[in-house]
Design a protein around this motif. Sequence first.
Motif, PDB file in Angstrom:
ATOM      1  N   LEU A 262       0.873  -1.075  -0.261  1.00 54.51           N
ATOM      2  CA  LEU A 262      -0.458  -0.090   0.171  1.00 54.51           C
ATOM      3  C   LEU A 262       0.728   1.861  -0.333  1.00 54.51           C
ATOM      4  O   LEU A 262       0.560   2.157  -0.803  1.00 54.51           O
ATOM      5  CB  LEU A 262      -1.258   0.173   1.310  1.00 54.51           C
ATOM      6  CG  LEU A 262      -2.175  -1.361   1.285  1.00 54.51           C
ATOM      7  CD1 LEU A 262      -2.452  -1.159   2.459  1.00 54.51           C
ATOM      8  CD2 LEU A 262      -2.735  -1.214  -0.157  1.00 54.51           C
ATOM      9  N   THR A 263       1.831   1.421   0.926  1.00 49.73           N
ATOM     10  CA  THR A 263       2.717   1.542   0.863  1.00 49.73           C
ATOM     11  C   THR A 263       3.483   2.515  -0.496  1.00 49.73           C
ATOM     12  O   THR A 263       3.445   3.135  -0.724  1.00 49.73           O
ATOM     13  CB  THR A 263       3.463   1.683   1.990  1.00 49.73           C
ATOM     14  OG1 THR A 263       3.765   2.038   3.147  1.00 49.73           O
ATOM     15  CG2 THR A 263       5.258   3.313   2.167  1.00 49.73           C
ATOM     16  N   GLU A 264       3.986   1.605  -1.374  1.00 48.83           N
ATOM     17  CA  GLU A 264       4.415   1.133  -2.936  1.00 48.83           C
ATOM     18  C   GLU A 264       3.016   1.877  -3.533  1.00 48.83           C
ATOM     19  O   GLU A 264       4.023   3.004  -4.297  1.00 48.83           O
ATOM     20  CB  GLU A 264       4.952   0.014  -2.868  1.00 48.83           C
ATOM     21  CG  GLU A 264       6.164  -0.206  -2.504  1.00 48.83           C
ATOM     22  CD  GLU A 264       6.346  -1.713  -2.906  1.00 48.83           C
ATOM     23  OE1 GLU A 264       5.588  -2.410  -3.152  1.00 48.83           O
ATOM     24  OE2 GLU A 264       7.152  -2.621  -2.212  1.00 48.83           O
ATOM     25  N   ILE A 265       1.938   1.615  -3.680  1.00 57.60           N
ATOM     26  CA  ILE A 265       0.584   2.336  -4.547  1.00 57.60           C
ATOM     27  C   ILE A 265       0.383   3.539  -4.428  1.00 57.60           C
ATOM     28  O   ILE A 265       0.721   4.769  -5.291  1.00 57.60           O
ATOM     29  CB  ILE A 265       0.139   1.413  -3.877  1.00 57.60           C
ATOM     30  CG1 ILE A 265       0.400  -0.038  -4.872  1.00 57.60           C
ATOM     31  CG2 ILE A 265      -1.277   1.819  -4.898  1.00 57.60           C
ATOM     32  CD1 ILE A 265      -1.223  -0.789  -4.413  1.00 57.60           C
ATOM     33  N   ALA A 266       0.957   4.130  -2.735  1.00 59.61           N
ATOM     34  CA  ALA A 266       0.663   5.454  -2.812  1.00 59.61           C
ATOM     35  C   ALA A 266       1.295   6.573  -2.738  1.00 59.61           C
ATOM     36  O   ALA A 266       1.872   7.632  -3.599  1.00 59.61           O
ATOM     37  CB  ALA A 266       0.445   5.917  -0.718  1.00 59.61           C
ATOM     38  N   LEU A 267       3.067   5.851  -2.750  1.00 59.69           N
ATOM     39  CA  LEU A 267       3.953   6.777  -3.685  1.00 59.69           C
ATOM     40  C   LEU A 267       4.331   6.740  -4.875  1.00 59.69           C
ATOM     41  O   LEU A 267       4.231   8.024  -5.979  1.00 59.69           O
ATOM     42  CB  LEU A 267       5.563   6.325  -3.037  1.00 59.69           C
ATOM     43  CG  LEU A 267       6.269   6.146  -1.659  1.00 59.69           C
ATOM     44  CD1 LEU A 267       6.677   5.205  -1.010  1.00 59.69           C
ATOM     45  CD2 LEU A 267       6.069   7.696  -1.313  1.00 59.69           C
ATOM     46  N   ARG A 269       1.155   6.603  -6.721  1.00 55.09           N
ATOM     47  CA  ARG A 269       0.418   7.541  -7.237  1.00 55.09           C
ATOM     48  C   ARG A 269       0.952   8.609  -6.963  1.00 55.09           C
ATOM     49  O   ARG A 269       0.885   9.653  -7.794  1.00 55.09           O
ATOM     50  CB  ARG A 269      -0.867   7.125  -6.580  1.00 55.09           C
ATOM     51  CG  ARG A 269      -2.483   7.716  -6.438  1.00 55.09           C
ATOM     52  CD  ARG A 269      -3.103   8.205  -6.613  1.00 55.09           C
ATOM     53  NE  ARG A 269      -3.881   6.638  -6.003  1.00 55.09           N
ATOM     54  CZ  ARG A 269      -3.728   5.319  -5.348  1.00 55.09           C
ATOM     55  NH1 ARG A 269      -3.020   5.601  -3.949  1.00 55.09           N
ATOM     56  NH2 ARG A 269      -3.924   3.780  -5.324  1.00 55.09           N
ATOM     57  N   ALA A 270       1.309   9.128  -5.973  1.00 54.61           N
ATOM     58  CA  ALA A 270       2.182  10.537  -5.696  1.00 54.61           C
ATOM     59  C   ALA A 270       3.421  11.431  -6.700  1.00 54.61           C
ATOM     60  O   ALA A 270       3.213  11.893  -7.437  1.00 54.61           O
ATOM     61  CB  ALA A 270       2.579  10.803  -3.654  1.00 54.61           C
ATOM     62  N   ARG A 271       4.001  10.421  -7.145  1.00 49.06           N
ATOM     63  CA  ARG A 271       4.998  10.128  -7.758  1.00 49.06           C
ATOM     64  C   ARG A 271       4.521  10.580  -9.788  1.00 49.06           C
ATOM     65  O   ARG A 271       4.394  11.597 -10.287  1.00 49.06           O
ATOM     66  CB  ARG A 271       5.592   9.163  -8.779  1.00 49.06           C
ATOM     67  CG  ARG A 271       6.790   9.123  -9.498  1.00 49.06           C
ATOM     68  CD  ARG A 271       8.098   8.357  -9.800  1.00 49.06           C
ATOM     69  NE  ARG A 271       7.374   6.882 -10.089  1.00 49.06           N
ATOM     70  CZ  ARG A 271       6.851   6.381 -10.988  1.00 49.06           C
ATOM     71  NH1 ARG A 271       6.743   7.446 -12.487  1.00 49.06           N
ATOM     72  NH2 ARG A 271       6.040   5.240 -10.877  1.00 49.06           N
ATOM     73  N   LEU A 272       2.959  10.304 -10.312  1.00 44.80           N
ATOM     74  CA  LEU A 272       2.488  10.509 -11.467  1.00 44.80           C
ATOM     75  C   LEU A 272       1.599  11.545 -11.165  1.00 44.80           C
ATOM     76  O   LEU A 272       1.274  12.085 -12.011  1.00 44.80           O
ATOM     77  CB  LEU A 272       0.971   8.946 -10.862  1.00 44.80           C
ATOM     78  CG  LEU A 272       1.912   7.531 -11.488  1.00 44.80           C
ATOM     79  CD1 LEU A 272       1.325   6.115 -11.684  1.00 44.80           C
ATOM     80  CD2 LEU A 272       2.943   7.974 -12.885  1.00 44.80           C
ATOM     81  N   ASP A 273       1.142  11.765 -10.242  1.00 50.27           N
ATOM     82  CA  ASP A 273       0.107  13.186  -9.827  1.00 50.27           C
ATOM     83  C   ASP A 273       1.274  14.596  -9.799  1.00 50.27           C
ATOM     84  O   ASP A 273       1.032  15.154 -10.512  1.00 50.27           O
ATOM     85  CB  ASP A 273      -0.525  12.819  -8.673  1.00 50.27           C
ATOM     86  CG  ASP A 273      -1.032  12.284  -7.969  1.00 50.27           C
ATOM     87  OD1 ASP A 273      -2.044  11.657  -9.028  1.00 50.27           O
ATOM     88  OD2 ASP A 273      -1.971  12.199  -7.734  1.00 50.27           O
ATOM     89  N   ALA A 274       2.723  13.778  -9.354  1.00 48.18           N
ATOM     90  CA  ALA A 274       3.182  14.797  -9.075  1.00 48.18           C
ATOM     91  C   ALA A 274       4.071  14.854 -10.362  1.00 48.18           C
ATOM     92  O   ALA A 274       4.530  16.705 -11.284  1.00 48.18           O
ATOM     93  CB  ALA A 274       4.924  14.731  -8.081  1.00 48.18           C
ATOM     94  N   GLU A 275       4.174  14.259 -11.851  1.00 49.51           N
ATOM     95  CA  GLU A 275       4.672  14.101 -12.851  1.00 49.51           C
ATOM     96  C   GLU A 275       3.664  14.832 -13.971  1.00 49.51           C
ATOM     97  O   GLU A 275       4.239  15.397 -14.731  1.00 49.51           O
ATOM     98  CB  GLU A 275       4.822  12.688 -13.603  1.00 49.51           C
ATOM     99  CG  GLU A 275       5.666  12.017 -13.048  1.00 49.51           C
ATOM    100  CD  GLU A 275       6.415  10.488 -13.129  1.00 49.51           C
ATOM    101  OE1 GLU A 275       5.684   9.964 -14.124  1.00 49.51           O
ATOM    102  OE2 GLU A 275       7.340  10.004 -12.934  1.00 49.51           O
TER     103      GLU A 275
END
Length: 675
Positions: A262-267, A269-275
Amino acid sequence: MVTPPLCILLVEDDPAHAGLIQRAFTSRGDRVRLTVAGTLEEARACVRQSPPDLLIVDLRLPDGRGTELLSGVDAPSFPSVVMTSFGNEEAAVEAIKAGAMDYVVKSATTMAEMPRIAERVLREWQYVVQRGRAEKELRQSKDRLDLALQSANLGFWDWNVQTGEHFVSRRWAEVLGYRLDEVEENFRFFEEHIHPDDAQRTIEALHAQLEHGTPYRPEFRMRTKTGDWVWIQCMGKVVERDPDGRPLRMIGVHQDITERKLTEIALTRARLDAEAANRAKGEFLANMSHEIRTPMTAILGHLDLLNESCPRQCPISQGEMDDHFQAISQHADHLLQILGNILDLSMIEAGGLRTESTPCSPCGILAEVVSLMRVRAVDKRLDLKVEHDGPIPETIHTDPARLRQILINLIGNAIKFTELGGVRVVVRLLADRQDQPQLQIEVIDTGIGIAEEQMARLFSPFYQADTSSTREFGGTGLGLATSKRLAEMLGGDIHARSTLGEGSSFTLTIVTGPLEGVSLLEHPSEAPYGTRPTEAENAVQQVALDCRLLLAEDGPDNQRLISLVLRKAGAEVTLADNGQAAVDLALAAQRDGKSFDIVLMDMQMPILDGYDATRRLRAEGLTQPIVALTAHAMAEDRQICLEAGCDDYMAKPIHRGALLAIVAKYASRQPQRER
């Protein structure tokens, strides 16, 4: 008869750890003879001389592994406990396979509890001796291995490949929310609980291990008893094959890694949102460059034409000159609108934008905006109509400037993206909301429309529904985002509906404030329309100034422009091109009894900036009004100027009407004197 003391051999190379265990036994008062060895060689000598009743051995020793002591003793007649500082599966398996009865992860607690552990191990040893060595190896080794795996949060499984029997440990069942007796002892149970999206690759990895010995370490989801999904990391290996190499038995462990996944998925998602945000900002900057360069090109081009034409023998006509000036003015206004949108959005997101609530005429504001926008509609041969759906309040309490800004954006967009047909503006009062009545203004167009998948991000900053359309229609992607936030600040919102290829509808709602005693107009023509642009221009022409000013400004062009406007209105202007000169001139005039009525202070100047110049003048007792002139336009910039000692603030570029109004305001407060 006296019971002989219990003989314990402690093999530990760390004196501190050995001391802790010795003190633990001593504090119990048991009759124990504890012998300490620091190496394997010393321990072997002790065992040869006198086999102990119990062996406690560290897994890692200076001259080898502690398990070598167990495997090196032929059929040992005493139990053993293996200690280690590292609690992992490999260490546990090594200890149990070597014949240890217990496996302890070293800590202050476990070392203090060593007498209790010793008692338990000795009792179990007596039981094992009574039942026979063979039964002990079968049952106790399995229990100890399961305990080690349990402490490491690992579930154990054992699969008979030929029969399909699939035995699991208690922890394996607990991860899925089952009791051990609820788990079917067949491989089908595993297949039925694995996630359908993960099943194929997991089974393929399993067959690769069975057929080729490829490492088996898949990660997959399994369904729990409650229907939820947990992430599992599985590790396994074939441990038995028949003479032909066919797999007979496979064992392994699995571990719950849900939290990690879940932590990996959240990270991710955050990376994709930032991109995505970076891409959106990149597109915004590209569009912004285009939007700013376009009017700048027009402004510079018209100025070049005027510069080339004026000195010639055949100067350009007044009509041509008027066209050039009008184009320059329009494009300059466009630039200011772009910068205004950027500034407004920045101030909103920083919490620095404030709205006011004053009585104003909604019909009058709408009429002004429609009058302004009608020129664009006529140029595109579009109809622009205003419809009033029921009576409209004569006045409401809101921020008229922000309402006007929102309407200009919504109606301007509707005209921009419409090629055929027209734009309708429908106004209505939502009278059913007596607790907080709202005014609703709906802008409906027959334009290109917006795709459904683009609607969700329509009001996001820097986002445009179609970047390709930007090249055709222009825009920065800030207008709608700013308008929506302004609408929310006015107590309402903006919603959009659209059909691609047919048109769009943007609905603005704002609170009206109390309507007690307010007339409801059946015919909008009854509404006061406020000050017309021509009247405002006439008001500027009529301003007459009778005052002495000090203008502190280091830019020669701004010096000429501002002083010309002020002198044409009747003011006497003295120039200072830096802050130090402004201080000297103002104080000299004060000493001579001819103080300036007003000081206009640019805040960014060489030698001494406007902030320090203002502070010095106030420190020297100057009481005349000081008005800040600055290119910084944020709310906090205004506050900084006021805290420095300024009476008021004007953001550049300076509009003639606003300049004359603020000078007239402060000049009227000064006592009349002979000039």
